[in-house]
Design a protein around this motif. Structure first.
Motif, PDB file in Angstrom:
ATOM      1  N   THR A  11       0.930  -1.171   0.067  1.00  0.00           N
ATOM      2  CA  THR A  11      -0.039  -0.134  -0.064  1.00  0.00           C
ATOM      3  C   THR A  11       0.933   1.275  -0.115  1.00  0.00           C
ATOM      4  O   THR A  11       0.323   2.621  -0.280  1.00  0.00           O
ATOM      5  N   GLY A  12       2.175   1.024   0.383  1.00  0.00           N
ATOM      6  CA  GLY A  12       2.951   2.332   0.523  1.00  0.00           C
ATOM      7  C   GLY A  12       3.061   2.861   1.747  1.00  0.00           C
ATOM      8  O   GLY A  12       3.643   4.048   1.780  1.00  0.00           O
ATOM      9  N   GLU A  13       2.532   2.358   2.831  1.00  0.00           N
ATOM     10  CA  GLU A  13       2.532   2.881   4.130  1.00  0.00           C
ATOM     11  C   GLU A  13       4.036   2.856   4.696  1.00  0.00           C
ATOM     12  O   GLU A  13       4.324   3.684   5.481  1.00  0.00           O
ATOM     13  N   LEU A  14       4.620   1.727   4.312  1.00  0.00           N
ATOM     14  CA  LEU A  14       5.857   1.574   4.601  1.00  0.00           C
ATOM     15  C   LEU A  14       6.872   1.358   3.379  1.00  0.00           C
ATOM     16  O   LEU A  14       6.491   1.052   2.234  1.00  0.00           O
ATOM     17  N   PHE A  15       8.127   1.804   3.327  1.00  0.00           N
ATOM     18  CA  PHE A  15       8.928   1.690   2.593  1.00  0.00           C
ATOM     19  C   PHE A  15      10.426   1.124   3.058  1.00  0.00           C
ATOM     20  O   PHE A  15      10.865   1.615   3.870  1.00  0.00           O
ATOM     21  N   HIS A  16      11.086   0.277   2.128  1.00  0.00           N
ATOM     22  CA  HIS A  16      12.373  -0.382   2.629  1.00  0.00           C
ATOM     23  C   HIS A  16      13.105  -0.600   1.438  1.00  0.00           C
ATOM     24  O   HIS A  16      12.424  -1.351   0.338  1.00  0.00           O
ATOM     25  N   SER A  17      14.195  -0.172   1.342  1.00  0.00           N
ATOM     26  CA  SER A  17      14.866  -0.903  -0.011  1.00  0.00           C
ATOM     27  C   SER A  17      16.436  -1.065   0.350  1.00  0.00           C
ATOM     28  O   SER A  17      16.945  -0.265   0.830  1.00  0.00           O
TER      29      SER A  17
END
Length: 247
Positions: A11-17
């Motif tokens: 959903t894009g609530e969290l981001f990690h790369s």
């Protein structure tokens, strides 16, 4: 692949790369795509998107291998949706398959779709061909009459792709614009507004590497089941609801 765990990233609530996604560890049964779809869609009301076969349609109909013909036998209703007007008319005139519409779903509103009640919109090997998968999916999201979409695409994580890579080769349909892993197909569906419910795999790859065959044989002998890992399959299948459902 635990959907509840990765949902905030979809959903894009969290981001990690980089996000390290746990892929399915369960084994999947050996099943052909058409058998899987007949079993899943039996007794349902279905919109079959892209129902006109890309090639060899007369031969497929004669052999009984045309998917839409098979679905007509097991579903409560199966309406065809296709942009190929010539094919739609040929099927209507030559085979009396009239429950169909020829429309560009991204541009045209279809009252027949809006007025119906559809358990599934089936997109079988369609999404990898379109110019904008998110926009295309949103065309179905806008119909409240559609409860779910069922999407099948080539499985990018199939082991054969990686074997070819070591020979500096890529084997692909030249009309494909996109390739999908489980995560980015789920991300695409979520971005279009759907709620992913299930991930599956079908169509066992021919001539699997010996280690995969040995592991399957051993697991079967010691009672660990008769299935295969996700990377042994050619097709990725994702079901998503047109609205939020409980986890």
């Amino acid at each position: 692949m635990h959907l509840k765990k990765i949902r905030p990233y979809l959903t894009g609530e969290l981001f990690h790369s980089p996000l390290n996604v746990d892929l399915p560890q369960k084994k999947f049964p050996k099943m052909e795509r058409d058998s899987f779809l007949r079993k899943t869609l039996s007794g349902k009301k279905v919109l079959h998107v892209g129902y006109v076969a890309q090639k060899n349609l007369p031969e497929r109909i004669a052999k009984g291998s045309w998917l839409h013909g098979q679905l007509l036998e097991v579903t409560e209703r199966c309406m065809g949706v296709d942009i190929n007007c010539e094919g739609v008319e040929w099927l209507r005139n030559e085979h009396d398959i009239g429950d169909a519409v020829c429309i560009d779903v991204e541009k045209d509103h279809c009252q027949e779709i809006a007025d119906g009640q559809w358990d599934y919109a089936l997109l079988g090997e369609v999404l990898e061909h379109v110019h904008n998968p998110v926009s295309f999916l949103k065309s179905f999201k806008r119909y409240d009459s559609i409860k779910r979409v069922l999407v099948t695409v080539p499985n990018l994580l199939n082991i054969k792709n990686y074997q070819l890579m070591f020979d500096y080769k890529e084997s692909i349909n030249s009309d494909h614009r996109f390739s999908f892993t489980p995560f980015n197909l789920c991300k695409t569906l979520t971005t279009a507004g759907f709620h992913v419910e299930d991930i599956n795999f079908c169509v066992l790859t021919k001539n699997l590497p010996a280690p995969v065959k040995w592991k399957h044989s051993l697991d079967k002998r010691i009672g660990k089941g008769d299935g295969y890992p996700f990377y042994a399959f050619e097709k990725l299948v994702v079901t998503a609801a047109n609205g939020i459902t409980s986890e």
